[in-house]
Design an enzyme around this catalytic site. Sequence first.
Site, PDB file in Angstrom:
ATOM      1  N   TYR A  33       0.902  -1.329   0.110  1.00  0.00           N
ATOM      2  CA  TYR A  33       0.095  -0.031  -0.112  1.00  0.00           C
ATOM      3  C   TYR A  33       0.732   1.448  -0.081  1.00  0.00           C
ATOM      4  O   TYR A  33       2.107   1.037   0.085  1.00  0.00           O
ATOM      5  CB  TYR A  33      -1.020   0.112   1.181  1.00  0.00           C
ATOM      6  CG  TYR A  33      -0.205   0.281   2.738  1.00  0.00           C
ATOM      7  CD1 TYR A  33       0.524  -0.508   3.202  1.00  0.00           C
ATOM      8  CD2 TYR A  33      -0.443   1.608   2.969  1.00  0.00           C
ATOM      9  CE1 TYR A  33       1.132  -0.257   4.505  1.00  0.00           C
ATOM     10  CE2 TYR A  33      -0.013   1.801   4.291  1.00  0.00           C
ATOM     11  CZ  TYR A  33       0.753   0.836   5.007  1.00  0.00           C
ATOM     12  OH  TYR A  33       1.493   1.418   6.334  1.00  0.00           O
ATOM     13  N   ARG A  52       8.177   4.341  -4.689  1.00  0.00           N
ATOM     14  CA  ARG A  52       8.300   3.381  -3.386  1.00  0.00           C
ATOM     15  C   ARG A  52       7.187   2.166  -3.728  1.00  0.00           C
ATOM     16  O   ARG A  52       7.430   0.846  -3.435  1.00  0.00           O
ATOM     17  CB  ARG A  52       7.879   4.091  -2.335  1.00  0.00           C
ATOM     18  CG  ARG A  52       8.234   3.176  -1.151  1.00  0.00           C
ATOM     19  CD  ARG A  52       8.033   3.859   0.334  1.00  0.00           C
ATOM     20  NE  ARG A  52       6.757   4.416   0.534  1.00  0.00           N
ATOM     21  CZ  ARG A  52       6.401   5.289   1.479  1.00  0.00           C
ATOM     22  NH1 ARG A  52       7.290   5.868   2.601  1.00  0.00           N
ATOM     23  NH2 ARG A  52       5.163   5.869   1.570  1.00  0.00           N
ATOM     24  N   ARG A 101      -7.311 -21.860  -1.574  1.00  0.00           N
ATOM     25  CA  ARG A 101      -6.406 -21.373  -0.721  1.00  0.00           C
ATOM     26  C   ARG A 101      -4.905 -22.048  -0.827  1.00  0.00           C
ATOM     27  O   ARG A 101      -4.967 -23.304  -0.709  1.00  0.00           O
ATOM     28  CB  ARG A 101      -6.857 -21.167   0.830  1.00  0.00           C
ATOM     29  CG  ARG A 101      -6.188 -20.741   1.657  1.00  0.00           C
ATOM     30  CD  ARG A 101      -6.443 -20.738   3.054  1.00  0.00           C
ATOM     31  NE  ARG A 101      -5.565 -20.051   3.881  1.00  0.00           N
ATOM     32  CZ  ARG A 101      -4.300 -20.338   4.544  1.00  0.00           C
ATOM     33  NH1 ARG A 101      -3.864 -21.841   4.194  1.00  0.00           N
ATOM     34  NH2 ARG A 101      -3.520 -19.680   5.250  1.00  0.00           N
ATOM     35  N   HIS A 103      -0.751 -21.158  -0.075  1.00  0.00           N
ATOM     36  CA  HIS A 103       0.379 -20.198   0.071  1.00  0.00           C
ATOM     37  C   HIS A 103       0.891 -19.815  -1.287  1.00  0.00           C
ATOM     38  O   HIS A 103       1.257 -18.649  -1.645  1.00  0.00           O
ATOM     39  CB  HIS A 103       1.480 -20.525   0.971  1.00  0.00           C
ATOM     40  CG  HIS A 103       1.001 -20.539   2.440  1.00  0.00           C
ATOM     41  ND1 HIS A 103       0.027 -21.250   2.845  1.00  0.00           N
ATOM     42  CD2 HIS A 103       1.328 -19.689   3.655  1.00  0.00           C
ATOM     43  CE1 HIS A 103      -0.081 -21.304   4.055  1.00  0.00           C
ATOM     44  NE2 HIS A 103       0.689 -20.292   4.627  1.00  0.00           N
ATOM     45  N   LYS A 148       6.294  -1.572   1.768  1.00  0.00           N
ATOM     46  CA  LYS A 148       5.200  -0.969   2.693  1.00  0.00           C
ATOM     47  C   LYS A 148       4.036  -2.224   2.298  1.00  0.00           C
ATOM     48  O   LYS A 148       3.123  -2.034   1.518  1.00  0.00           O
ATOM     49  CB  LYS A 148       4.873   0.136   1.919  1.00  0.00           C
ATOM     50  CG  LYS A 148       3.931   1.136   2.838  1.00  0.00           C
ATOM     51  CD  LYS A 148       4.131   2.586   2.386  1.00  0.00           C
ATOM     52  CE  LYS A 148       3.126   3.167   3.298  1.00  0.00           C
ATOM     53  NZ  LYS A 148       3.346   3.121   4.796  1.00  0.00           N
ATOM     54  N   GLU A 181      12.691   2.806  13.490  1.00  0.00           N
ATOM     55  CA  GLU A 181      11.513   3.781  13.311  1.00  0.00           C
ATOM     56  C   GLU A 181      10.524   3.765  14.236  1.00  0.00           C
ATOM     57  O   GLU A 181      10.530   3.062  15.278  1.00  0.00           O
ATOM     58  CB  GLU A 181      11.325   3.524  11.801  1.00  0.00           C
ATOM     59  CG  GLU A 181      10.589   2.186  11.696  1.00  0.00           C
ATOM     60  CD  GLU A 181      10.110   1.968  10.221  1.00  0.00           C
ATOM     61  OE1 GLU A 181       9.732   2.909   9.322  1.00  0.00           O
ATOM     62  OE2 GLU A 181       9.784   0.867   9.778  1.00  0.00           O
ATOM     63  N   LEU A 205      11.214   1.654   6.802  1.00  0.00           N
ATOM     64  CA  LEU A 205      10.575   2.028   5.581  1.00  0.00           C
ATOM     65  C   LEU A 205      11.420   3.270   5.102  1.00  0.00           C
ATOM     66  O   LEU A 205      11.370   4.406   5.936  1.00  0.00           O
ATOM     67  CB  LEU A 205       9.075   2.173   5.892  1.00  0.00           C
ATOM     68  CG  LEU A 205       8.337   2.577   4.340  1.00  0.00           C
ATOM     69  CD1 LEU A 205       7.946   1.350   3.873  1.00  0.00           C
ATOM     70  CD2 LEU A 205       6.986   3.371   5.102  1.00  0.00           C
TER      71      LEU A 205
HETATM   72  N1  PDD Z   1       2.852   5.135   7.444  1.00  0.00           N
HETATM   73  N2  PDD Z   1       7.623   3.755   8.788  1.00  0.00           N
HETATM   74  C1  PDD Z   1       6.411   3.565   8.804  1.00  0.00           C
HETATM   75  C2  PDD Z   1       6.466   1.902   9.317  1.00  0.00           C
HETATM   76  C3  PDD Z   1       5.310   3.743   8.390  1.00  0.00           C
HETATM   77  O1  PDD Z   1       4.171   3.095   8.518  1.00  0.00           O
HETATM   78  C4  PDD Z   1       5.329   5.010   7.888  1.00  0.00           C
HETATM   79  C5  PDD Z   1       4.209   5.662   7.062  1.00  0.00           C
HETATM   80  C6  PDD Z   1       6.869   6.025   7.759  1.00  0.00           C
HETATM   81  C7  PDD Z   1       6.688   7.221   7.192  1.00  0.00           C
HETATM   82  O2  PDD Z   1       6.642   7.319   5.703  1.00  0.00           O
HETATM   83  P1  PDD Z   1       5.986   8.411   5.098  1.00  0.00           P
HETATM   84  O3  PDD Z   1       7.022   9.618   5.431  1.00  0.00           O
HETATM   85  O4  PDD Z   1       6.358   8.098   3.485  1.00  0.00           O
HETATM   86  O5  PDD Z   1       4.584   8.698   5.329  1.00  0.00           O
HETATM   87  C8  PDD Z   1       7.832   5.388   8.146  1.00  0.00           C
HETATM   88  C9  PDD Z   1       1.856   5.731   6.857  1.00  0.00           C
HETATM   89  C10 PDD Z   1       1.467   7.195   6.989  1.00  0.00           C
HETATM   90  C11 PDD Z   1       0.525   4.661   7.262  1.00  0.00           C
HETATM   91  O6  PDD Z   1       0.828   3.540   7.286  1.00  0.00           O
HETATM   92  O7  PDD Z   1      -0.554   5.129   7.495  1.00  0.00           O
END
Ligand code: PDD
Length: 285
Positions: A33, A52, A101, A103, A148, A181, A205
């Site tokens: 996503y 990304r 189903r 994997h 992501k 993070e 991320l």
């Molecule tokens: N998440 N690290 C993680 C684990 C994140 O889920 C996010 C952002 C970031 C920051 O990334 P960015 O600056 O590109 O938003 C870092 C989004 C906002 C979410 O899951 O809602």
Amino acid sequence: MQQTAYLNGQYLSIEEAVISTQDRGFLFGDGVYEVIPVFNKKLFEFNAHFTRLQNSLQAISVVNPLSKDEWQDILQNLIDQHPWDNQFLYLQVTRGVQMVRNHMPDECLVPTIYVYTNPLHSLDENTITNGIKVITLEDIRWLRCDIKAITLLPNVMLKLAAKQQGADDAILLSQDNKVLEGTASNVFMVKDNVIFTPPTSNNILPGITRLVVERIAQNNNIELKEIALNLADLEQADEIWLTSSTKNVLAVCQLNRKQVGTGNPGKLWQKINALFIETIKEIAL
Ligand code: PDD
């Protein structure tokens, strides 16, 4: 108000947008996503978000079902169909529907594409001016946090654990005490007027807001270093910030129940935050 979503080629009211129970996103969390902020009805850093997305899809061996222009058209269409000046778009691509189903994904699955938009409200004034309280927790996620992925159970558990311990959020540490993070944000710290952030790796991320902050620092001759940080560094920091597409740059005033720096958002935060808001205004013109 009636909200419109995009699902597999169609614009529908959000209530009408339904997917199969056999979608691999639903059964396996098999998808990726993006969250893209919109200011004054304009996409913020679309190119970086698209790149990304492309990287996430490539990592899970799904061919991007849409071209960059097609994505941009859908996103802008949804933005224009809603009255809010500032929005955040959520887009999700799963590997698709598979009736039996397994994997192992079938070949020739058709990815499911879902996009919707929400109003992007700035955080309340109190939170922005006073900062938030954060605790550190051991990272319990997987080894590909650079993707992501929609599979966010550990992030949810960590956020809940932070709340249960009276904090607003958590900064995640590796087993050897490296700063990674936030649960949904990247981490910065300031020491002696220098900004530090951990380098990108498979454990974090590559945040787009992080990228913008780095660019702002560079353009304004503010020293910023990407280096590995540990808990002791955070404990000595003059300032700590979290960054994300929905939070912008947010100061942390408390770490593990101890005051960070003066206990208020610091001087460099004031500066970077002001420059960040200026950047948003520029694209919004
Ligand atoms: N998440 N690290 C993680 C684990 C994140 O889920 C996010 C952002 C970031 C920051 O990334 P960015 O600056 O590109 O938003 C870092 C989004 C906002 C979410 O899951 O809602």
